[in-house]
Enzyme design. Sequence first.
Site, short mmCIF file in Angstrom:
data_model
loop_
_atom_site.label_atom_id
_atom_site.label_comp_id
_atom_site.label_asym_id
_atom_site.label_seq_id
_atom_site.Cartn_x
_atom_site.Cartn_y
_atom_site.Cartn_z
N ASP A 12 -38.38 -14.26 -3.63
CA ASP A 12 -38.96 -15.55 -4.00
C ASP A 12 -40.16 -15.36 -4.93
OD1 ASP A 12 -37.06 -16.95 -2.56
OD2 ASP A 12 -38.21 -16.79 -0.71
N ASP A 60 -29.26 -18.61 -2.99
CA ASP A 60 -29.65 -19.49 -1.89
C ASP A 60 -29.98 -20.86 -2.49
OD1 ASP A 60 -30.51 -20.67 0.39
OD2 ASP A 60 -32.32 -19.45 0.62
N LYS A 62 -28.83 -23.76 -1.51
CA LYS A 62 -28.79 -24.87 -0.54
C LYS A 62 -28.13 -26.10 -1.17
CE LYS A 62 -32.41 -23.20 2.47
NZ LYS A 62 -32.98 -22.10 1.63
N VAL A 63 -26.94 -25.86 -1.67
CA VAL A 63 -26.18 -26.90 -2.38
C VAL A 63 -25.89 -28.05 -1.42
CG1 VAL A 63 -24.14 -27.36 -3.77
CG2 VAL A 63 -25.13 -25.05 -3.74
N ILE A 66 -22.04 -33.91 -3.94
CA ILE A 66 -20.64 -34.34 -3.85
C ILE A 66 -19.74 -33.18 -4.27
CG2 ILE A 66 -21.26 -36.75 -4.28
CD1 ILE A 66 -20.27 -36.35 -7.19
N SER A 116 -35.37 -23.69 9.92
CA SER A 116 -36.43 -23.17 10.79
C SER A 116 -37.79 -23.82 10.60
CB SER A 116 -36.57 -21.65 10.58
OG SER A 116 -36.93 -21.39 9.24
N GLN A 173 -43.03 -14.85 8.50
CA GLN A 173 -42.84 -16.01 9.38
C GLN A 173 -42.83 -15.64 10.86
OE1 GLN A 173 -39.78 -19.00 8.05
NE2 GLN A 173 -39.71 -17.80 6.19
N GLY A 175 -40.79 -13.52 12.73
CA GLY A 175 -39.61 -13.00 13.43
C GLY A 175 -39.56 -11.48 13.35
N GLY A 191 -38.63 -11.64 3.06
CA GLY A 191 -39.16 -11.99 1.76
C GLY A 191 -40.52 -11.39 1.50
#
Lengths: 215, 215
Positions: A12, A60, A62-63, A66, A116, A173, A175, A191
């Site tokens: 990112d 990534d 995140k489509v 339609i 998340s 984050q 985890g 990331g």
Amino acid sequence: MRKSSRLILALDETDREKALDIADAVSGTVDAIKINWPLVLSAGPEMITELSRRSDVICDFKVADIPNTVHLIVDGALGRGASAVIVHSFTGSDSMKEAVDTAAGRGNIYAVTEMSHPGGKEFTAPNAEALALVGVRCGVKGFIAPATRPDRIAAIRKVIGDREILSPGVGAQGGSASAAISAGADYVIVGRAIYKSDDPSKVAGDIADEIRTVL
Amino acid sequence: MRKSSRLILALDETDREKALDIADAVSGTVDAIKINWPLVLSAGPEMITELSRRSDVICDFKVADIPNTVHLIVDGALGRGASAVIVHSFTGSDSMKEAVDTAAGRGNIYAVTEMSHPGGKEFTAPNAEALALVGVRCGVKGFIAPATRPDRIAAIRKVIGDREILSPGVGAQGGSASAAISAGADYVIVGRAIYKSDDPSKVAGDIADEIRTVL
């Protein structure tokens, strides 16, 4: 995507040169590099191709559109060299089916179900199982499930059978990579802990080592 | 966006030269040009800037991500010259709030609630009112609501007060421009009927004339 280190870099970083430097540093360690729209907006869609020469690339994106637009986005990303595209389930079965059909023989589709961040509790968490079933019925390769909540990885595993689970949320984050893999994730996505470090290669190697202890 | 013709072109053409030709032909008629990711994937993010020299540009990116990524996408699109960005509500209040905060003073955010394709009935339609309220509470400029179902435009109007409604689905998808405006839409969004015609300028002018009869 070879199942080797079980580690995916979430790249990112939006600066083109920095992104390529990091990709060069970790391409021997990670199984794939995951990118998102901000990098395309800043450095252009050619970045997909440039990164695909270094590693498998997961877009990534995140489509969430339609079916016809889903088709064009998946087709465009794979055409640029991506190996996989991440698509939302909540826009329904026809959109997800179109993504899977478009990728058939050329790449893979991963489905987003529960998210998340705090806002993910409003609409995605209450529908998590139904959202996962959209992906199962449409034949996706796997799912994204948060490493920050290992109990949710175990829960989604019951719905999706032996499809893959990719778990973001490791590192910055909070985890744990080994906990996510132990809970059933096939890959962990890391990331900032890697790309913002002074030595991305070493950090990636350390995480890969940590994962290896639980395999 | 000036409220003049009440007509927005959905420029879902992915060829750079054709897209610019169509934009040149209709820029005097339409109030804005709406683009989506496929054009960025094929022709690059510079297209946002090039089109913004011809018209207001709405980036129909259907953003559906965590707050930090939403920030980067909205910031990137506005930085390239867009006037507005379309964002999904279902990723929750924090993501939508981040979009509105990022755009403040620089552009507008429109929220997607219910979607008009068949898959939109699975998760978006059952949550349409709650999704609209996310946008209202976060201070979006307006909403996207399908012209193919004028009763839904009237229903969403009750939830959102005097915020704007932009209605896609006119033309090739069967919706009527004048019916959508009569039902309460502020703008209608027309794609294929204009950009696939032999004379985009004339078709756009005819639709603008039709809209004028019900104002």
